[in-house]
Write an enzyme that holds these catalytic residues in place. Structure first.
Site, PDB file in Angstrom:
ATOM      1  N   ALA A 102      -5.343  -2.241   9.600  1.00  0.00           N
ATOM      2  CA  ALA A 102      -5.080  -3.167  10.706  1.00  0.00           C
ATOM      3  C   ALA A 102      -5.492  -2.517  12.028  1.00  0.00           C
ATOM      4  CB  ALA A 102      -3.612  -3.566  10.711  1.00  0.00           C
TER       5      ALA A 102
ATOM      6  N   ASP B 105      -7.698  -3.204   1.704  1.00  0.00           N
ATOM      7  CA  ASP B 105      -6.950  -3.274   2.965  1.00  0.00           C
ATOM      8  C   ASP B 105      -7.810  -3.802   4.117  1.00  0.00           C
ATOM      9  OD1 ASP B 105      -5.126  -2.035   1.306  1.00  0.00           O
ATOM     10  OD2 ASP B 105      -4.380  -0.686   2.843  1.00  0.00           O
TER      11      ASP B 105
ATOM     12  N   SER C  95      -3.287   1.374   8.596  1.00  0.00           N
ATOM     13  CA  SER C  95      -4.563   2.033   8.954  1.00  0.00           C
ATOM     14  C   SER C  95      -5.692   1.014   9.075  1.00  0.00           C
ATOM     15  CB  SER C  95      -4.952   3.073   7.895  1.00  0.00           C
ATOM     16  OG  SER C  95      -3.889   3.930   7.662  1.00  0.00           O
TER      17      SER C  95
HETATM   18  O1  PMV Z   1      -1.209   2.291   0.559  1.00  0.00           O
HETATM   19  P1  PMV Z   1      -2.351   1.445   0.959  1.00  0.00           P
HETATM   20  O2  PMV Z   1      -1.939   0.277   1.809  1.00  0.00           O
HETATM   21  O3  PMV Z   1      -3.449   2.231   1.587  1.00  0.00           O
HETATM   22  O4  PMV Z   1      -2.957   0.768  -0.388  1.00  0.00           O
HETATM   23  C1  PMV Z   1      -3.652   1.563  -1.342  1.00  0.00           C
HETATM   24  C2  PMV Z   1      -4.039   0.732  -2.526  1.00  0.00           C
HETATM   25  C3  PMV Z   1      -4.786   1.500  -3.626  1.00  0.00           C
HETATM   26  O5  PMV Z   1      -5.102   0.547  -4.643  1.00  0.00           O
HETATM   27  C4  PMV Z   1      -3.925   2.581  -4.229  1.00  0.00           C
HETATM   28  C5  PMV Z   1      -6.080   2.111  -3.108  1.00  0.00           C
HETATM   29  C6  PMV Z   1      -7.111   1.107  -2.683  1.00  0.00           C
HETATM   30  O6  PMV Z   1      -7.941   1.467  -1.837  1.00  0.00           O
HETATM   31  O7  PMV Z   1      -7.128  -0.033  -3.196  1.00  0.00           O
END
Ligand code: PMV
Length: 295
Positions: A96, A137, A94
């Site tokens: 990226a 992210d 998302s």
């Molecule tokens: O699943 P992803 O790639 O959206 O990673 C989420 C990581 C969390 O720590 C659970 C939430 C965040 O925004 O850091």
């Protein structure tokens, strides 16, 4: 104009980072590509389908356009997205998408946004769509590299290959983060201690990553997975993959929000190669230095 941005994996610290604890995250060599051309109305084409501005089908791209239009009013755009990153799998697809679209919009409409502007905008889009999130992210998709978060301290992890096994169960970040928030509300002392412990694991891991001490990293990774499971963000499928990998001598944990998505593993090259024969959904990723770029 065409731009691309990388996905990422959490080596340590997901969920705890939402509460200001430390996380170690690296961009990976899978990218999302976005091409933007001027046009009189909006057309968005991606693996999810072809739409106009559509906050349901293309939430990240549509919110990215909306945020971009706070900087420059545009009549329309043809936005075409192709991605090497599996969707809703914890690998940062998302962000990226968001970051590559913002960079391509910036280049096509000549708005001279800096990378930090793009990160800030992508961070807002993350909150527009998910309502919650640490901003990790979008940071990794923008800047690439391997980082200690929230410090923004670069970490050198050398030449690592990570095994990734996709569960093909959806990982919905907002849902998982809210689930943990609820648990924290119910049992604050317990969950606060777990978050502290995860942050501690992250800090302990840094010197071992720099030294490539796989045995020590494996021990820490195992503990991180156990703590994530205790927060209720693992799944039966993740548990099965983790225990099968463990029995092959590969340390592994879920990566990202969990509830599904991907498991990452580290071990000797021999063992990792053996694992790709056992798991048909397994592949390798490498750390990626470069963040968002014009193609
Ligand atoms: O699943 P992803 O790639 O959206 O990673 C989420 C990581 C969390 O720590 C659970 C939430 C965040 O925004 O850091």
């Amino acid at each position: 104009m065409k731009a691309s941005a990388p996905g990422k994996i959490f080596l340590f610290g997901e969920h705890a980072v939402v509460y200001g604890k430390k996380a170690l995250v690296t961009a990976i060599d899978l990218r999302c590509f976005a091409e933007v051309k001027k046009r009189d109305d909006f057309r968005i084409s991606s693996p999810l389908g072809i739409t106009g501005i559509d906050f349901k089908k293309h939430p990240y791209i549509s919110h990215a356009v909306k945020r971009f239009m706070e900087v420059k009013e545009i009549k329309g755009a043809d936005i075409e997205v192709k991605s090497q990153i599996p969707i809703a799998s914890g690998l940062g697809s998302s962000s990226a998408v968001t970051v590559s679209v913002l960079k391509a919009l910036d280049a096509e409409f000549e708005t001279s946004l800096t990378d930090e502007d793009i990160y800030e905008m992508a961070r807002k889009v993350e909150l527009d769509v998910q309502g919650i999130g640490s901003g990790t992210d979008p940071f990794l998709s923008t800047y690439g590299g391997c980082w200690l978060i929230p410090d923004r301290k670069p970490v050198s992890i050398g030449k690592f290959y990570f095994l990734v096994v996709n569960t093909f169960e959806e990982s919905i970040t907002g849902e998982m983060v809210r689930k943990v928030a609820k648990l924290k509300e119910t049992f604050p002392e317990v969950v606060d201690s777990i978050m502290d412990a995860i942050g501690g694991l992250t800090i302990s891991a840094i010197p071992y990553l720099e030294k490539r001490d796989i045995d020590s990293i494996s021990t820490l990774m195992f503990m991180n997975q156990c703590l994530l499971k205790s927060l209720g963000v693992s799944s039966d499928k993740i548990d099965t993959i983790v225990s099968e990998l463990n029995s092959m001598g590969i340390a592994s944990k879920l990566t990202g929000a969990g509830g599904g998505g991907c498991v990452i593993g580290i071990g000797s090259n021999e063992k990792l190669t053996e694992a790709t024969k056992k798991f048909s959904t397994a592949f390798f990723v490498k750390p990626e230095k470069e963040g968002v770029r014009i193609e």
